[in-house]
Scaffold this motif. Structure first.
Motif, short mmCIF file in Angstrom:
data_model
loop_
_atom_site.label_atom_id
_atom_site.label_comp_id
_atom_site.label_asym_id
_atom_site.label_seq_id
_atom_site.Cartn_x
_atom_site.Cartn_y
_atom_site.Cartn_z
N ALA A 159 43.62 30.90 37.57
CA ALA A 159 43.56 31.78 38.88
C ALA A 159 43.76 33.07 38.55
CB ALA A 159 44.78 31.16 39.78
N LYS A 160 44.49 33.32 37.83
CA LYS A 160 44.60 35.16 37.41
C LYS A 160 43.16 35.65 36.60
CE LYS A 160 46.40 35.27 32.68
NZ LYS A 160 47.09 36.63 31.99
N SER A 161 42.59 34.54 36.05
CA SER A 161 40.84 34.21 35.36
C SER A 161 39.80 35.04 36.87
CB SER A 161 39.92 34.00 34.63
OG SER A 161 40.23 32.92 35.76
N ASN A 162 40.36 34.92 38.10
CA ASN A 162 39.43 34.68 38.85
C ASN A 162 39.31 36.24 40.10
OD1 ASN A 162 38.33 34.96 42.15
ND2 ASN A 162 37.37 33.17 41.52
N GLU A 163 38.59 37.38 39.90
CA GLU A 163 39.02 38.66 40.26
C GLU A 163 39.95 38.47 41.57
OE1 GLU A 163 35.68 41.24 39.91
OE2 GLU A 163 35.03 41.08 37.63
N LEU A 164 38.96 37.90 42.73
CA LEU A 164 39.51 38.20 43.97
C LEU A 164 40.99 37.58 43.98
CD1 LEU A 164 38.67 38.26 47.89
CD2 LEU A 164 37.94 35.86 46.76
N TRP A 165 41.24 36.27 43.51
CA TRP A 165 42.05 35.81 43.80
C TRP A 165 43.32 36.79 43.00
CZ3 TRP A 165 40.16 30.49 41.02
CH2 TRP A 165 39.97 30.06 41.76
N ALA A 166 43.14 37.22 42.21
CA ALA A 166 44.03 38.00 41.71
C ALA A 166 44.31 39.40 42.32
CB ALA A 166 43.15 38.73 39.86
N GLU A 167 43.34 39.73 43.22
CA GLU A 167 43.59 40.88 43.57
C GLU A 167 44.00 40.38 44.20
OE1 GLU A 167 40.46 43.88 46.31
OE2 GLU A 167 39.89 42.30 45.35
N MET A 168 44.21 39.46 45.53
CA MET A 168 45.01 39.33 46.51
C MET A 168 45.89 38.61 46.29
SD MET A 168 43.61 38.75 49.04
CE MET A 168 43.95 37.87 50.65
N SER A 169 46.14 38.31 45.39
CA SER A 169 47.51 37.99 44.13
C SER A 169 49.05 39.63 44.56
CB SER A 169 48.15 38.22 43.01
OG SER A 169 47.34 39.26 42.04
N GLY A 170 47.91 41.39 45.01
CA GLY A 170 48.68 42.32 44.82
C GLY A 170 49.43 42.78 43.46
N LEU A 171 49.00 42.32 42.15
CA LEU A 171 50.16 42.53 41.23
C LEU A 171 48.68 43.14 40.02
CD1 LEU A 171 51.04 38.97 39.97
CD2 LEU A 171 52.51 40.65 40.96
N GLY A 172 50.03 44.28 39.20
CA GLY A 172 48.96 44.92 38.64
C GLY A 172 48.49 44.11 37.41
N ALA A 173 48.52 45.02 36.46
CA ALA A 173 46.98 44.94 35.10
C ALA A 173 48.00 43.87 34.64
CB ALA A 173 46.87 45.87 34.17
N GLU A 174 49.67 45.00 34.43
CA GLU A 174 50.82 44.59 34.04
C GLU A 174 51.52 43.33 33.95
OE1 GLU A 174 54.64 46.85 31.47
OE2 GLU A 174 53.19 48.11 32.54
N GLN A 175 51.84 43.46 34.82
CA GLN A 175 51.86 41.99 35.63
C GLN A 175 51.13 40.58 34.92
OE1 GLN A 175 52.76 43.76 39.78
NE2 GLN A 175 54.46 43.16 39.30
N LEU A 176 49.77 41.18 35.23
CA LEU A 176 48.82 39.58 34.99
C LEU A 176 48.60 39.03 33.96
CD1 LEU A 176 46.69 41.02 37.79
CD2 LEU A 176 47.76 39.11 38.30
N ASP A 177 49.31 40.16 32.82
CA ASP A 177 49.15 40.22 31.44
C ASP A 177 50.52 39.26 31.60
OD1 ASP A 177 46.64 41.44 31.31
OD2 ASP A 177 47.08 43.32 30.42
#
Length: 285
Positions: A222-240
Motif C-alpha cells: 500500500a505504501k507504493s500508492n502516493e495517496l495512501w502513503a500520504e494518508m498514513s501520516g508517516l514520514g519518508a524515513e518511517q515508510l522506508d
C-alpha cells in the motif's frame, strides 16, 4: 454443567489429542490446502476488522473504540476455520497435546507446522494481492489505505522482546478459544467460545503471526500508492523502514516464536499436566 451441551474440562485433552492425530494423518496436499484456506480466512477477517474501524483507528480519541469494533469482527475468521474446516498454525500449537500423550511423534508435529505455516502464508498473500488491486483501499478518501500502512508500520516497530511477549499473550488466548471450542458440542457453543475470547485478543492488540502475514505485506504494498502513503501520516524515513526485511526479522520471527510458546506451553502443556490421567501404579493399584 449440562453434559448434553458441553464436554467437561478433564475430557478436553483427549478430544484435543484425537483432533491433533487426525490433523497429522492427512496427506501433505490436504494439509496444505486446508492451511491455504485458513490463511485466507484470517486475512479476510483482518481486512474486514480494519474496514469496520479504520476511521476510528485513525484518531487518538477514538482508537480504543476502534479496537473494540475491530475485535468484534475479527473472530469471524476463526469461526470459519473451526466450522467450515481449516488448518491454522497458531491453533496447531496444540499438537503438543498428542505429542505429550505419545500419540504422534515430533517429526509429524514439525511436518504439520511447516506445511500449515507455508499454506497460511500463501492464503494470506493472495488476499493481500486481491485487496491491493480491488480498489477498496481507496475507501474513506484513501484513509483505509493509510491506516493499513500505519498498522503495518506499528507492527514492525516493536522490539524483539515486545513482539515475542505480544505473541505469547495472543496465542494463549487463541488456543484457549480453540480449547473451549472442543468443550462445546454444538455450533452455537463454538461460535460463542470464539467470539468473546478472540474479541479479547484482537481488542487488546496482541500479535498473531498469520494475521501479520496479511497485515504487514498489505502495508508494504500500500505504501507504493502516493495517496495512501500520504494518508498514513508517516514520514519518508518511517515508510522506508516498512519493508520485507523488517517484516520477517522484526515481527514474523519473534511473533511466531511467541505464538508457539503461548499456545503449546500455557494451554497445551498446562492442561495436559493438570488433567493427566493417573496410571494404576500412581493410584496405588
Amino acid at each position: 454443567m449440562d453434559k448434553d451441551h458441553i464436554n467437561a474440562p478433564a475430557a478436553i485433552p483427549e478430544i484435543a489429542a484425537a483432533a491433533g492425530v487426525a490433523k497429522t494423518q492427512r496427506d501433505a496436499l490436504r494439509q496444505l490446502m486446508l492451511a491455504f484456506l485458513a490463511g485466507a480466512y484470517i486475512a479476510f477477517a483482518t481486512q474486514g476488522s480494519t474496514m469496520a474501524s479504520f476511521n476510528l483507528l485513525a484518531g487518538a480519541d477514538t482508537y480504543g473504540l476502534g479496537r473494540l469494533i475491530s475485535g468484534c469482527v475479527f473472530g469471524i475468521g476463526l469461526m470459519m476455520i473451526v466450522i467450515a474446516g481449516g488448518e491454522l498454525f497458531s491453533g496447531n500449537a496444540l499438537l503438543v497435546v498428542p505429542l505429550l500423550q505419545r500419540k504422534i511423534n515430533f517429526s509429524a508435529l514439525l511436518k504439520n507446522w511447516t506445511l500449515v505455516y507455508i499454506g497460511n502464508f500463501i492464503g494470506a498473500l493472495l488476499i493481500v494481492l486481491m485487496m491491493f488491486h480491488s480498489g477498496l483501499l481507496n475507501s474513506g478518501g484513501g484513509l483505509f489505505g493509510g491506516v493499513t500502512i500505519r498498522i503495518a508500520f506499528s507492527k514492525v516497530s516493536f522490539s524483539f522482546s515486545s513482539a515475542f511477549i505480544l505473541g505469547i499473550m495472543c496465542n494463549w488466548l487463541v488456543c484457549v478459544a480453540v480449547w473451549m471450542g472442543y468443550a462445546a458440542k454444538d455450533i452455537t457453543g463454538k461460535i460463542l467460545s470464539i467470539f468473546f475470547v478472540i474479541g479479547l485478543f484482537a481488542t487488546s492488540g496482541f500479535e498473531h503471526c498469520v494475521v501479520n502475514m496479511y497485515a504487514i505485506p498489505a502495508g508494504i504494498l500500500a505504501k507504493s500508492n502516493e495517496l495512501w502513503a500520504e494518508m498514513s501520516g508517516l514520514g519518508a524515513e518511517q515508510l522506508d523502514s516498512l519493508n520485507w526485511r523488517a517484516f520477517f526479522t522484526d515481527n514474523l520471527v519473534p511473533v511466531t516464536l511467541g505464538n508457539i510458546v503461548g499456545g503449546a506451553v500455557f494451554v497445551g502443556c498446562f492442561y495436559c499436566v493438570i488433567y493427566k490421567k493417573k496410571t494404576k501404579k500412581q493410584r496405588g493399584i
